[in-house]
Structure formats: structure tokens, C-alpha cells
Enzyme design. Sequence first.
Site, PDB file in Angstrom:
ATOM      1  N   ASP A  46       0.839  -1.199   0.000  1.00 46.80           N
ATOM      2  CA  ASP A  46       0.000   0.000   0.000  1.00 46.80           C
ATOM      3  C   ASP A  46       0.873   1.248   0.000  1.00 46.80           C
ATOM      4  O   ASP A  46       1.539   1.545   0.987  1.00 46.80           O
ATOM      5  CB  ASP A  46      -0.885   0.005   1.256  1.00 46.80           C
ATOM      6  CG  ASP A  46      -1.828   1.203   1.275  1.00 46.80           C
ATOM      7  OD1 ASP A  46      -2.958   1.065   0.771  1.00 46.80           O
ATOM      8  OD2 ASP A  46      -1.421   2.270   1.778  1.00 46.80           O
ATOM      9  N   TYR A  51       3.252   9.667  -0.445  1.00 47.23           N
ATOM     10  CA  TYR A  51       4.372   9.077   0.302  1.00 47.23           C
ATOM     11  C   TYR A  51       5.710   9.280  -0.412  1.00 47.23           C
ATOM     12  O   TYR A  51       6.768   9.083   0.193  1.00 47.23           O
ATOM     13  CB  TYR A  51       4.159   7.573   0.539  1.00 47.23           C
ATOM     14  CG  TYR A  51       2.852   7.200   1.214  1.00 47.23           C
ATOM     15  CD1 TYR A  51       2.061   8.161   1.841  1.00 47.23           C
ATOM     16  CD2 TYR A  51       2.389   5.887   1.207  1.00 47.23           C
ATOM     17  CE1 TYR A  51       0.851   7.824   2.433  1.00 47.23           C
ATOM     18  CE2 TYR A  51       1.183   5.541   1.805  1.00 47.23           C
ATOM     19  CZ  TYR A  51       0.420   6.522   2.400  1.00 47.23           C
ATOM     20  OH  TYR A  51      -0.778   6.182   2.986  1.00 47.23           O
ATOM     21  N   LYS A  76      -2.678   5.941  -4.455  1.00 44.14           N
ATOM     22  CA  LYS A  76      -3.803   6.834  -4.139  1.00 44.14           C
ATOM     23  C   LYS A  76      -3.662   8.189  -4.830  1.00 44.14           C
ATOM     24  O   LYS A  76      -2.545   8.694  -5.009  1.00 44.14           O
ATOM     25  CB  LYS A  76      -3.880   7.065  -2.617  1.00 44.14           C
ATOM     26  CG  LYS A  76      -3.800   5.786  -1.797  1.00 44.14           C
ATOM     27  CD  LYS A  76      -4.009   5.979  -0.318  1.00 44.14           C
ATOM     28  CE  LYS A  76      -3.661   4.713   0.452  1.00 44.14           C
ATOM     29  NZ  LYS A  76      -2.247   4.595   0.843  1.00 44.14           N
TER      30      LYS A  76
END
Length: 278
Positions: A46, A51, A76
Site C-alpha cells: 500500500d 508518500y 492513491k
Amino acid sequence: MSTSPSLTFHDGHSIPQLGYGVYKVDNEVAADLTGQAIDAGYRHIDTAKLYGNEEGVGRAVRAADVPREDLFVTTKLWNDEHAYDDAIAACEASLERLGLDYMDLYLIHWAVPSQGQYVEAWEALVELQKRGLTRSIGVSNFPLAELEEIIAATGVTPVIHQIELHPYFQQRELREAHAQHSILTQSWGPLGQGKSDLLENPVITGIAAAHGATPAQVVLAWHLAHDIVAIPKSATPSRIVENLESVQLQLSPDDIAAIDELDRPDGRAGFDPAQKRD
Ligand code: NAD
């Protein structure tokens, strides 16, 4: 080597129930740590544009001895790319950084209700799935009203909702709504993000001692027992292995009931999705 069971989405695809999260993992070490996780038996990673480590994660996925179709990669859409065309371009850019032809799951990272573009963003994700850039589509950090709004507006239901969830913050109302819509629940911060005394709580340590397990394993086994997908993060090799081994731990109904009692009205550790503005 432990392997996680999988759960099936309403779109027919499936997701390994225990995955490896890489929030706050620097891109420089992301490939090494993700590679270690895959070697340890994780098949689900994930990440997120936010990030800053999609490149490292993708490098590990491409270098792994495991075939691409046996790995599950989530990334995402960030909050400043909710406009339809921006969301399409953001997914393409994430795939470029990952070095992959498709992702398994694309999530809207936060609804950001005050910005008011989450329906448009969801329409873009529906299109991205049609184009084959992502196998499945879901959301993260949506208040219930906004979750129901995107379903009503498009007729397309997210396969999964990734939310803050741990024994101190159990999200019962959202979990019940998910069950009614056949949406899987996914926990971020499943160990409480190290921001509380969760792993020292006597209920947790007592159950851990009784099973010869660690507190983190007990907490993760509690998520799994509730049919929740969990993505614990660790940058410590021994903990990466330890966390996956929670799939072997069977809690008793009494253990689960005792942990269910730990829910707290003020247990939230992160942002409230209804208030998040950028
Ligand atoms: P987490 O609950 O997984 O906690 C991680 C921390 O717990 C580690 O940094 C470490 O300090 C500790 N820890 C890990 N394993 C341990 C062990 N075996 N024993 C003792 N301590 C241990 O929190 P997280 O990283 O914030 O969440 C997990 C993943 O969820 C992230 O990496 C990311 O992929 C995702 N996430 C998503 C969102 C979102 O908005 N969608 C927000 C936060 C995190």
C-alpha cells in the site's frame, strides 16, 4: 513463510487481507524494504503519491521473484488532483513512477468535503478502471454522507474503504454501512500508529501472553477476525515478518469480545475526514 488469506471484492477481484504499508518510508529505502516484505511473504503493498516512494515500491515489485499477477499494488490520488482531467493524469503519472502497466487498486486518498470535487474524482476513477489502468477502485477517508453521495451520483460502489481503524477507534457506524453496500473495510494505522499505549494495554498484552504471541500480532489478528483488510507498516525487518505471522494467530471469541470493548469515543489518532481541508 506465512501467506495471507484473501478477501473478494464485489467486482470479482480479490485482495490479500494483510498487506505492507509504506507511509513515511523514504524512497531510497522503499525498494529494499518492499523487497524484504515480498521475500517474507507479503503479496499486497500500500503506497500513495503523497508518500513519495512509488518509484522505490515499483522497483521492488518489478524485481521480485513473484509474478506481477500474484502481487497486489495500491496507490492513491492526492487531494489537489480531484478535477476529472487531473485525476486521469495523476493515475497515469503514478503508473509511470511505479513502472507498471496497471495498478490493482486506486483510491481517492481523502474526500476533502470542503473542496467539493470528490464526485468528479470518483467519475475519473470509474473511467480509469474502464481503461484498464487500475483493476479495482475505492476510496479512503470519506465521511459516510460523501461515501453515499458518490454511489448515488454514479451508480458505482467503491470495492473498499480505507479508514483509520484500530481497537481504540473501531468505526462501527462506517463498518455497518460498508456491509450494507458490500464494501470491504481496510484499516490504516491498524496498530494505532505508535501514537497511543495500545500495544501496552493490559487486555492486549494479556491475550498476547496467553497465546505466546506479540501485542502487535494480537491487534492484527483482531482486524483479520473481523474480516478487515489491514496494512501495518514497519521499517524493522523482524517486525515486518512478525506482523505477517499474525495470519496464523486464531483469537477466541472471548479474546475478540475483550478487544471490542477497547473502543473509545476519543480514540482517533489522525485527521477527521470531515474536517480535512488540504
Ligand atoms: P501503523 O498502525 O501501521 O503503525 C506503524 C508503527 O507501529 C510503526 O512505525 C512502528 O512504530 C510500530 N510497529 C509496527 N510493527 C510493530 C510491531 N510488530 N511491534 C511494535 N510496534 C510496531 O500506522 P501507519 O503506518 O500510519 O499505517 C499503516 C499504513 O496505512 C501506512 O503505512 C499507509 O500505507 C497506510 N495509511 C493510510 C492513510 C490514509 O490516509 N489512507 C493514513 C495513514 C496510513
